[in-house]
Design a protein around this motif. Structure first.
Motif, PDB file in Angstrom:
ATOM      1  N   ARG A   1      -2.884  -8.850  -2.366  1.00  0.00           N
ATOM      2  CA  ARG A   1      -4.404  -8.776  -2.306  1.00  0.00           C
ATOM      3  C   ARG A   1      -4.612  -7.806  -1.173  1.00  0.00           C
ATOM      4  N   ASN A   2      -3.670  -7.533  -0.138  1.00  0.00           N
ATOM      5  CA  ASN A   2      -3.940  -6.801   1.231  1.00  0.00           C
ATOM      6  C   ASN A   2      -2.738  -5.542   1.366  1.00  0.00           C
ATOM      7  N   ARG A   3      -2.851  -4.785   0.284  1.00  0.00           N
ATOM      8  CA  ARG A   3      -1.666  -3.810   0.176  1.00  0.00           C
ATOM      9  C   ARG A   3      -1.923  -2.577   0.737  1.00  0.00           C
ATOM     10  N   SER A   4      -2.894  -2.319   1.326  1.00  0.00           N
ATOM     11  CA  SER A   4      -3.487  -0.920   2.163  1.00  0.00           C
ATOM     12  C   SER A   4      -3.453   0.186   1.255  1.00  0.00           C
ATOM     13  N   GLY A   5      -3.614   0.171   0.127  1.00  0.00           N
ATOM     14  CA  GLY A   5      -3.482   1.061  -0.979  1.00  0.00           C
ATOM     15  C   GLY A   5      -2.034   1.438  -1.456  1.00  0.00           C
ATOM     16  N   ASN A   6      -1.078   0.541  -1.041  1.00  0.00           N
ATOM     17  CA  ASN A   6      -0.018   0.875  -1.644  1.00  0.00           C
ATOM     18  C   ASN A   6      -0.006   0.435  -3.129  1.00  0.00           C
ATOM     19  N   ARG A   7       1.198   1.023  -3.775  1.00  0.00           N
ATOM     20  CA  ARG A   7       1.387   0.554  -5.180  1.00  0.00           C
ATOM     21  C   ARG A   7       2.718  -0.351  -4.934  1.00  0.00           C
ATOM     22  N   ILE A   8       2.731  -1.516  -5.273  1.00  0.00           N
ATOM     23  CA  ILE A   8       3.726  -2.430  -5.358  1.00  0.00           C
ATOM     24  C   ILE A   8       4.227  -2.568  -6.492  1.00  0.00           C
ATOM     25  N   GLY A   9       5.909  -2.614  -6.341  1.00  0.00           N
ATOM     26  CA  GLY A   9       6.534  -2.998  -7.501  1.00  0.00           C
ATOM     27  C   GLY A   9       7.076  -4.747  -7.248  1.00  0.00           C
ATOM     28  N   VAL A  10       6.926  -5.642  -7.838  1.00  0.00           N
ATOM     29  CA  VAL A  10       7.401  -7.072  -7.806  1.00  0.00           C
ATOM     30  C   VAL A  10       8.403  -7.424  -8.812  1.00  0.00           C
ATOM     31  N   VAL A  11       9.522  -7.967  -8.361  1.00  0.00           N
ATOM     32  CA  VAL A  11      10.676  -8.123  -9.145  1.00  0.00           C
ATOM     33  C   VAL A  11      10.896 -10.010  -8.917  1.00  0.00           C
ATOM     34  N   VAL A  12      10.677 -10.662  -9.624  1.00  0.00           N
ATOM     35  CA  VAL A  12      10.682 -12.190  -9.395  1.00  0.00           C
ATOM     36  C   VAL A  12      11.896 -12.651  -9.960  1.00  0.00           C
ATOM     37  N   ASN A  13      12.849 -13.182  -9.102  1.00  0.00           N
ATOM     38  CA  ASN A  13      14.206 -13.745  -9.739  1.00  0.00           C
ATOM     39  C   ASN A  13      14.136 -15.401  -9.552  1.00  0.00           C
ATOM     40  N   ASP A  14      13.036 -15.903 -10.392  1.00  0.00           N
ATOM     41  CA  ASP A  14      12.779 -17.145 -10.285  1.00  0.00           C
ATOM     42  C   ASP A  14      11.831 -17.649 -11.513  1.00  0.00           C
ATOM     43  N   PHE A  15      11.725 -18.732 -11.705  1.00  0.00           N
ATOM     44  CA  PHE A  15      10.806 -19.168 -12.766  1.00  0.00           C
ATOM     45  C   PHE A  15       9.441 -19.891 -12.078  1.00  0.00           C
ATOM     46  N   GLY A  16       8.974 -18.953 -11.424  1.00  0.00           N
ATOM     47  CA  GLY A  16       7.575 -19.374 -10.530  1.00  0.00           C
ATOM     48  C   GLY A  16       6.515 -18.721 -11.153  1.00  0.00           C
ATOM     49  N   SER A  17       5.427 -18.739 -10.506  1.00  0.00           N
ATOM     50  CA  SER A  17       4.315 -18.144 -11.030  1.00  0.00           C
ATOM     51  C   SER A  17       3.547 -16.887  -9.986  1.00  0.00           C
ATOM     52  N   ILE A  18       2.961 -16.095 -10.122  1.00  0.00           N
ATOM     53  CA  ILE A  18       2.304 -15.047  -9.514  1.00  0.00           C
ATOM     54  C   ILE A  18       1.077 -15.170  -9.871  1.00  0.00           C
ATOM     55  N   GLU A  19       0.022 -15.457  -9.241  1.00  0.00           N
ATOM     56  CA  GLU A  19      -1.425 -15.586  -9.665  1.00  0.00           C
ATOM     57  C   GLU A  19      -2.143 -14.548  -8.914  1.00  0.00           C
TER      58      GLU A  19
ATOM     59  N   VAL B   1       6.582   6.431 -12.180  1.00  0.00           N
ATOM     60  CA  VAL B   1       5.993   5.015 -11.896  1.00  0.00           C
ATOM     61  C   VAL B   1       5.112   5.179 -10.556  1.00  0.00           C
ATOM     62  N   ARG B   2       5.851   5.830  -9.571  1.00  0.00           N
ATOM     63  CA  ARG B   2       5.370   6.234  -8.292  1.00  0.00           C
ATOM     64  C   ARG B   2       4.820   5.172  -7.379  1.00  0.00           C
ATOM     65  N   LEU B   3       5.895   4.008  -7.272  1.00  0.00           N
ATOM     66  CA  LEU B   3       5.564   3.025  -6.505  1.00  0.00           C
ATOM     67  C   LEU B   3       5.701   3.261  -4.831  1.00  0.00           C
ATOM     68  N   ASP B   4       5.048   2.427  -4.021  1.00  0.00           N
ATOM     69  CA  ASP B   4       5.314   2.663  -2.624  1.00  0.00           C
ATOM     70  C   ASP B   4       6.417   1.780  -1.915  1.00  0.00           C
ATOM     71  N   VAL B   5       6.532   0.579  -2.619  1.00  0.00           N
ATOM     72  CA  VAL B   5       7.293  -0.494  -2.027  1.00  0.00           C
ATOM     73  C   VAL B   5       7.567  -1.357  -3.267  1.00  0.00           C
TER      74      VAL B   5
ATOM     75  N   LEU C   1       0.108   6.889   2.061  1.00  0.00           N
ATOM     76  CA  LEU C   1      -0.236   8.294   2.877  1.00  0.00           C
ATOM     77  C   LEU C   1      -1.450   9.029   2.505  1.00  0.00           C
ATOM     78  N   GLY C   2      -2.082   8.878   1.373  1.00  0.00           N
ATOM     79  CA  GLY C   2      -3.193   9.546   1.098  1.00  0.00           C
ATOM     80  C   GLY C   2      -2.943  10.026  -0.405  1.00  0.00           C
ATOM     81  N   PRO C   3      -4.055  10.900  -0.879  1.00  0.00           N
ATOM     82  CA  PRO C   3      -4.052  11.256  -2.195  1.00  0.00           C
ATOM     83  C   PRO C   3      -2.855  11.837  -2.719  1.00  0.00           C
ATOM     84  N   ASP C   4      -2.329  12.844  -1.954  1.00  0.00           N
ATOM     85  CA  ASP C   4      -1.169  13.764  -2.136  1.00  0.00           C
ATOM     86  C   ASP C   4       0.048  13.063  -2.120  1.00  0.00           C
ATOM     87  N   ARG C   5      -0.043  11.877  -1.293  1.00  0.00           N
ATOM     88  CA  ARG C   5       1.246  11.023  -0.906  1.00  0.00           C
ATOM     89  C   ARG C   5       2.129  11.926  -0.332  1.00  0.00           C
TER      90      ARG C   5
END
Length: 359
Positions: free
Chosen positions: A31-49, A91-95, A202-206
């Protein structure tokens, strides 16, 4: 062509015992990713809401979380395959953040990352989330948590709103008693500043050159029902020098960096040690890596570093870095030997250390 370390995607391992608040912290980052594109890998049977979307036990699936963020629910054995997918140029993820199972051995995930042949990633640190209210009892039942904390690069004491001052001090002491030298920050509801884990976009052109060293968003105030000034838990130190650094002195500084210094990034000029290259530096916890790149024709040759930590002495760090400057640097055999200390931490395309190729 192998990408430079600065272009690689940091992969952060988020670990912690069941109920410590990992998923809450992860949702806060999304929710507070500062414009970053985040990839999330979940090694669990939990939930991300997030954005009213729930991912629950969807092993082998990839789900869009909106705003360019992705979530994969995978088994650990599938991790390499999903990292290959998430680090694809399109995909162009940042983290990338890997949320480990509450019963997982986070050291195994770290070993997998450090041994990975994927040259599009770099290790972004192991973050261990600790439930400040339950830690004494949980650690007594599960003493292996001490090993997990000892391996962490950053320890987040979560749920600090549920304990008194003396109880929180006791948790700090218990964490230190594990032998951990990690930076420790406090949080409630998993709210930490995302700048601790990844840089602002980093900006529009990354283009890495646009804001490669600025942390202007790092000390921003984030509004919320339960959060105050998030930056009060840590400090940042900026260092710049137009005088080249002596490689031997600088490596001695890095080898003895103080407890609580969590991240270092920037560019180092070793002058006559390697007049053709600037060295991108990436350090997180005990991990250290350099990536050389040729100086551009009109580039100002200087060292620029940002250091982030908790409980660090900013003035002392600045003095130690200033002492690494070499006003009278000349190409000598001693200087060449000093550069080999740097080159030990340069990852070559074949995985072996060694001097960089010429431009």
């Amino acid at each position: 062509m192998t990408p430079s370390r600065a272009q690689q995607i940091p992969v952060v391992v988020l670990a912690g015992f069941l109920g410590s608040g990992k998923t809450t912290l992860l949702n806060h980052l999304l929710r507070n990713r500062s414009g970053n594109r985040i990839g999330v890998v979940v090694n669990d049977f939990g939930s991300i809401e997030i954005d009213a979307m729930t991912v629950a036990g969807q092993v082998g699936s990839t789900v869009s979380l909106g705003n360019g963020c992705l979530c994969c629910a995978v088994d650990a054995s599938e991790l390499d395959g999903y990292l290959d997918t998430l680090t694809g140029p399109a995909v162009r993820l940042d983290v990338i953040v890997i949320e480990a199972s509450g019963l997982a051995e986070p050291q195994e995930l770290v070993r997998m990352l450090l041994a990975s042949d994927n040259d599009r990633i770099r290790y972004g640190g192991l973050v261990e989330v600790v439930d400040a209210a339950e830690f004494p009892a949980t650690h007594e039942r599960h003493p292996e948590l001490g090993r997990h904390i000892r391996a962490a690069d950053l320890v987040v004491l979560n749920k600090t709103d549920r304990v008194s001052g003396p109880e929180l001090a006791a948790v700090h002491e218990a964490v230190a008693a594990t032998g951990s030298r990690a930076a420790v920050v406090r949080s409630a509801y998993g709210r930490i500043d995302p700048g601790l884990l990844f840089d602002p976009v980093l900006g529009p052109d990354r283009d890495e050159g646009v804001r490669q060293l600025t942390f202007e968003d790092l000390l921003r105030e984030t509004a919320g029902d339960h959060e105050e000034h998030l930056h009060t838990a840590y400090e940042s130190v900026s260092f710049s020098s137009g005088v080249p650094l002596d490689p031997r002195r600088f490596m001695a500084f890095l080898d003895s960096r103080p407890q609580g210094l969590y991240r270092i990034k920037g560019y180092v000029d070793f002058g006559a040690g390697d007049p053709d290259h600037t060295y991108a530096l990436h350090a997180v916890g005990g991990f250290l890596g350099f990536t050389p790149r040729p100086w551009t024709r009109d580039e100002t040759r200087r060292t620029q570093l940002v250091l982030i930590g908790s409980g660090i002495d900013a003035e002392a760090l600045h003095k130690e870095l200033a002492a690494c400057r070499d006003e009278r640097q000349e190409p000598t055999e001693a200087l060449e030997r000093g550069m080999w200390g740097v080159l030990r931490y340069v990852r070559q395309p074949d995985g072996e250390p060694g001097p960089p190729d010429g431009p």
